[in-house]
Design an enzyme around this catalytic site. Structure first.
Site, PDB file in Angstrom:
ATOM      1  N   TYR A 106      18.301  -3.652  13.305  1.00 31.96           N
ATOM      2  CA  TYR A 106      17.223  -2.931  12.440  1.00 31.96           C
ATOM      3  C   TYR A 106      15.851  -3.651  12.511  1.00 31.96           C
ATOM      4  CZ  TYR A 106      15.549   0.584   9.696  1.00 31.96           C
ATOM      5  OH  TYR A 106      14.883   1.700   9.263  1.00 31.96           O
ATOM      6  N   LYS A 125      19.428   2.499  11.067  1.00 32.75           N
ATOM      7  CA  LYS A 125      19.911   2.609   9.673  1.00 32.75           C
ATOM      8  C   LYS A 125      21.282   3.065   9.214  1.00 32.75           C
ATOM      9  CE  LYS A 125      16.809   3.116   5.975  1.00 32.75           C
ATOM     10  NZ  LYS A 125      15.574   2.983   5.462  1.00 32.75           N
ATOM     11  N   GLU A 172      13.668  10.093   6.809  1.00 34.41           N
ATOM     12  CA  GLU A 172      13.248   8.492   7.326  1.00 34.41           C
ATOM     13  C   GLU A 172      11.970   8.825   8.207  1.00 34.41           C
ATOM     14  OE1 GLU A 172      14.842   5.870   6.165  1.00 34.41           O
ATOM     15  OE2 GLU A 172      13.610   4.577   7.572  1.00 34.41           O
ATOM     16  N   ASP A 220      14.172   7.434   1.833  1.00 29.17           N
ATOM     17  CA  ASP A 220      14.342   6.064   1.627  1.00 29.17           C
ATOM     18  C   ASP A 220      13.161   5.251   1.562  1.00 29.17           C
ATOM     19  OD1 ASP A 220      15.832   3.580   1.282  1.00 29.17           O
ATOM     20  OD2 ASP A 220      15.159   3.051   3.129  1.00 29.17           O
ATOM     21  N   ASP A 221      12.104   5.930   2.280  1.00 27.19           N
ATOM     22  CA  ASP A 221      10.717   5.200   2.401  1.00 27.19           C
ATOM     23  C   ASP A 221      10.071   5.352   1.028  1.00 27.19           C
ATOM     24  OD1 ASP A 221      10.817   4.774   5.157  1.00 27.19           O
ATOM     25  OD2 ASP A 221      10.588   7.013   5.404  1.00 27.19           O
ATOM     26  N   ASN A 254       4.329  -4.791   5.484  1.00 29.26           N
ATOM     27  CA  ASN A 254       5.149  -5.295   6.731  1.00 29.26           C
ATOM     28  C   ASN A 254       4.176  -4.775   7.834  1.00 29.26           C
ATOM     29  OD1 ASN A 254       7.467  -5.919   5.301  1.00 29.26           O
ATOM     30  ND2 ASN A 254       7.931  -3.626   5.235  1.00 29.26           N
TER      31      ASN A 254
HETATM   32  P1  NAD Z   1      -0.292   4.293   3.336  1.00 23.86           P
HETATM   33  O1  NAD Z   1      -1.031   4.146   4.412  1.00 23.86           O
HETATM   34  O2  NAD Z   1       0.258   5.519   2.558  1.00 23.86           O
HETATM   35  O3  NAD Z   1      -1.151   3.343   1.922  1.00 23.86           O
HETATM   36  C1  NAD Z   1      -1.862   2.313   2.381  1.00 23.86           C
HETATM   37  C2  NAD Z   1      -3.058   2.181   1.046  1.00 23.86           C
HETATM   38  O4  NAD Z   1      -3.759   0.892   1.110  1.00 23.86           O
HETATM   39  C3  NAD Z   1      -4.004   3.294   1.061  1.00 23.86           C
HETATM   40  O5  NAD Z   1      -4.012   3.872  -0.267  1.00 23.86           O
HETATM   41  C4  NAD Z   1      -5.170   2.629   1.326  1.00 23.86           C
HETATM   42  O6  NAD Z   1      -6.254   3.121   0.670  1.00 23.86           O
HETATM   43  C5  NAD Z   1      -4.906   1.135   0.740  1.00 23.86           C
HETATM   44  N1  NAD Z   1      -5.787   0.162   1.551  1.00 23.86           N
HETATM   45  C6  NAD Z   1      -6.164   0.231   2.911  1.00 23.86           C
HETATM   46  N2  NAD Z   1      -7.031  -0.952   3.099  1.00 23.86           N
HETATM   47  C7  NAD Z   1      -7.320  -1.399   2.036  1.00 23.86           C
HETATM   48  C8  NAD Z   1      -7.975  -2.511   1.582  1.00 23.86           C
HETATM   49  N3  NAD Z   1      -8.958  -3.159   2.511  1.00 23.86           N
HETATM   50  N4  NAD Z   1      -8.362  -2.648   0.244  1.00 23.86           N
HETATM   51  C9  NAD Z   1      -7.351  -2.175  -0.611  1.00 23.86           C
HETATM   52  N5  NAD Z   1      -6.777  -1.264  -0.384  1.00 23.86           N
HETATM   53  C10 NAD Z   1      -6.578  -0.654   0.846  1.00 23.86           C
HETATM   54  O7  NAD Z   1       0.927   3.208   3.395  1.00 23.86           O
HETATM   55  P2  NAD Z   1       2.345   2.894   2.747  1.00 23.86           P
HETATM   56  O8  NAD Z   1       3.298   3.834   3.099  1.00 23.86           O
HETATM   57  O9  NAD Z   1       2.027   3.151   1.193  1.00 23.86           O
HETATM   58  O10 NAD Z   1       2.838   1.579   2.984  1.00 23.86           O
HETATM   59  C11 NAD Z   1       1.861   0.406   2.689  1.00 23.86           C
HETATM   60  C12 NAD Z   1       2.640  -0.758   3.229  1.00 23.86           C
HETATM   61  O11 NAD Z   1       3.731  -1.228   2.553  1.00 23.86           O
HETATM   62  C13 NAD Z   1       3.216  -0.924   4.680  1.00 23.86           C
HETATM   63  O12 NAD Z   1       2.852  -2.132   5.077  1.00 23.86           O
HETATM   64  C14 NAD Z   1       4.436  -0.931   4.381  1.00 23.86           C
HETATM   65  O13 NAD Z   1       5.170  -1.780   5.533  1.00 23.86           O
HETATM   66  C15 NAD Z   1       4.721  -1.511   3.133  1.00 23.86           C
HETATM   67  N6  NAD Z   1       6.159  -1.251   2.567  1.00 23.86           N
HETATM   68  C16 NAD Z   1       6.914  -2.132   2.386  1.00 23.86           C
HETATM   69  C17 NAD Z   1       8.188  -1.802   1.904  1.00 23.86           C
HETATM   70  C18 NAD Z   1       9.251  -2.778   1.623  1.00 23.86           C
HETATM   71  O14 NAD Z   1       8.996  -4.251   1.614  1.00 23.86           O
HETATM   72  N7  NAD Z   1      10.241  -2.719   0.979  1.00 23.86           N
HETATM   73  C19 NAD Z   1       8.569  -0.439   1.896  1.00 23.86           C
HETATM   74  C20 NAD Z   1       7.784   0.345   2.197  1.00 23.86           C
HETATM   75  C21 NAD Z   1       6.676   0.296   2.558  1.00 23.86           C
END
Ligand code: NAD
Length: 544
Positions: free
Chosen positions: A98, A169, A240, A263-264, A403
């Site tokens: 994965y 997954k 997903e 899941d996301d 990530n």
């Molecule tokens: P998304 O694109 O929906 O949201 C990103 C957000 O960040 C937006 O609200 C944007 O306005 C904000 N942003 C961008 N640049 C910025 C800045 N300079 N200052 C402040 N805010 C800023 O993305 P998402 O689906 O919400 O995912 C976000 C992150 O979370 C990804 O990197 C993803 O890998 C991570 N994530 C981690 C896990 C985990 O670790 N379990 C799970 C899901 C998502």
């Protein structure tokens, strides 16, 4: 001696059926029984010896994509051996089957394509989805992981290349929680791609058209859900890596109608909540006393904020007051009620206060006990941010969840160093241990794998009718329960990944108890729910 086994396959076909194939482990008696003498070299191996052979082969490969392909080929050849390898060392094999390796495999999908796996449902087959689903050889499917390939990890629109995600997954559902692989079906809905390099690549294997949107897309999803219900009424559908514009409405449309989850959105929120519960075991504080400030206001941030709020509400806070303890700060600053650019799902978290455009200023104004980075932008938890958190909190909760590692809002070393070892830290991507002033800190990884396989196992074993938000809260608590004191003392707030199966079976048991309590199960409640879960768990051993 008949040249067919109990499954009715002839011996030659048996050797090519990954579910029943034992390869060199077929005993002499079996070889005679199935008429496969001569089709194998005479040596008879044990499963352990076969596992050792795979380890040796893997150690001779020098990059992870090659290892991924070797494991993929093994899965297509001998499922038992594949899972024996994975389940023998889940912490080491998860990154190979994965993330992160699967990302590269999806990007190169059309160039490394070999044995097909799962089902591809193109929108050009609309009206015939039931017929295509019926081509799947297993007639009792309990778990579908489905993508439309539009938002694969952080890699964007990969079209049919996204298939690596449902395949990988589902391998984790089995390897980490014992969901039997024969009940699992990976699916890609091919509605086109907007990625020009794919459309222009002669090797691209998906539909060569731009993505279908709007009513035609919605009707396609509806036909898919209906076809699954008709053919596999006890099946759970896990959405997903859909783009947000589709992920959120699809979940809203179906969550109360069929057994389904995303899941996301939900798994991510639950693993973050599990991290909170783990952190609170270190600080000794109550969830309802926490205030969280999110960097980012997208789907991850709002999903986590909402689940934390619901968990706070379960502990006695009014839901509006609970949401008030979670604030979002996105690219345009703190989300306040005067902003006109907020979407409906962001508004519940908007603060009734003047705008703030600087994150450190927001920390000083709101005094959060924890900050959660889900912005996709690296380095935004800088020294000033961590120091501001350390100034107002004895044990500041610092969770940079973006990530991959290159996008993490800070590293573990930065968080521990700038907080002088006081941070309670977890991240989305793994970081190595940090040595600081004679102490060793083990950073936790908020990996969804703590949640979704266990939840899947509970749903499978109980034949649950629905997947509810509360099940994710139960799962999050159960994950935190599995962290022992010695682990907490090293700063780690998630259970060690080496104990993944035991952790998942515990979490599955807790979720299953809740499913029975809520009357959502379609099987009779047994006296011992843990025993039910353990008895249903797949074991990678050869049967006679
Ligand atoms: P998304 O694109 O929906 O949201 C990103 C957000 O960040 C937006 O609200 C944007 O306005 C904000 N942003 C961008 N640049 C910025 C800045 N300079 N200052 C402040 N805010 C800023 O993305 P998402 O689906 O919400 O995912 C976000 C992150 O979370 C990804 O990197 C993803 O890998 C991570 N994530 C981690 C896990 C985990 O670790 N379990 C799970 C899901 C998502």
């Amino acid at each position: 001696m008949s040249a067919s086994d109990t499954t009715g396959r002839d011996g030659h076909a048996l050797l090519r059926d990954p579910r029943f194939n034992k390869g060199s482990a077929f005993s002499e008696a079996e070889r005679r029984r199935y008429g496969i003498e001569g089709l194998l070299p005479v040596g008879v191996a044990t499963l352990d010896l076969q596992v050792a052979r795979i380890h040796e082969e893997l150690s001779n490969l020098d990059n992870d994509l090659q290892k991924y392909l070797l494991l993929s080929d093994l899965q297509a050849r001998n499922e038992t051996l594949f899972y024996a390898v994975l389940m023998g060392d889940p912490a080491n094999f998860m990154p190979l089957v994965y993330t992160p390796t699967v990302g590269e495999a999806c990007q190169k999908f059309d160039h490394i394509f070999r044995a097909p796996r799962g089902l591809y449902l193109p929108i050009t087959a609309k009206g015939r989805l039931k017929e295509l689903l019926g081509h799947w050889p297993e007639k009792d499917v309990r778990f579908i992981v489905v993508t439309d390939g539009e938002r694969i990890l952080g890699l964007g629109d990969l079209g049919v290349g996204g298939m690596g995600i449902p395949v990988g997954k589902l391998a984790l559902y089995t390897a980490c929680a014992g969901v039997p692989p024969q009940y699992c079906l990976p699916i890609t809905l091919d509605v086109g791609t907007n990625t020009h390099t794919l459309l222009e690549d002669p090797l691209y294997l998906g539909l060569r058209q731009n993505r279908v949107r709007g009513a035609e897309y919605d009707a396609f999803i509806e036909e898919f859900v209906q076809a699954v219900q008709d053919l596999y009424p006890r099946c759970c559908i896990q959405w997903e890596d859909f783009a947000n514009i589709n992920a959120v409405p699809i979940l809203e449309r179906y969550r109360d109608k069929v057994c389904t989850y995303n899941d996301d959105i939900q798994g991510t929120a639950a693993v973050a909540l599990a991290g909170m519960y783990g952190a609170l075991r270190i600080s000794g504080e109550k969830l309802t006393d926490q205030r969280f400030l999110f960097l980012g206001g997208g789907s991850a941030a709002t999903g986590i904020a909402e689940l934390i709020s619901e968990a706070m509400a379960l502990e006695g806070l009014d839901i509006t007051a609970a949401r008030g303890r979670n604030a979002l700060f996105d690219i345009n600053g703190l989300m306040v009620t005067s902003r006109t650019d907020l979407a409906g799902f962001q508004k519940p978290f908007a603060k009734d206060m003047p705008p703030i455009g600087n994150f450190v200023e927001a920390i000083k104004a709101l005094k959060p006990t924890g900050i959660i980075g889900v912005s996709t932008v690296p380095k935004l938890f800088n020294q000033a941010v961590i120091e501001a958190m350390a100034e107002i909190n004895d044990r500041p909760i610092i969770f940079p969840y973006s990530n991959p590692t290159s996008r993490s809002e800070c590293t573990a070393e930065e968080a521990y160093t700038w907080s002088k070892g006081r941070a309670i830290f977890a991240s989305g991507s793994p970081f190595p241990p940090v040595h600081l002033n004679g102490q060793t800190f083990i950073p936790g990884q908020g990996n969804n794998v703590y949640i979704f396989p266990a939840l899947g196992m509970a749903v499978y074993a109980t034949e649950a009718k629905r997947v509810t938000e509360a099940m994710f809260i139960v799962a999050a608590k159960a994950v935190a329960e599995q962290v022992d004191q010695q682990t907490l003392d090293s700063g780690l707030i998630y259970p060690p990944q080496s104990r993944m199966l035991a952790t998942s079976l515990h979490v599955a048991t807790r979720v299953a108890e809740y499913i029975f309590d809520q009357g959502l199960a379609r099987v009779e409640r047994p006296a011992d729910i843990g025993a039910l879960i353990r008895s249903r768990a797949y074991k990678p051993v050869y049967s006679d």
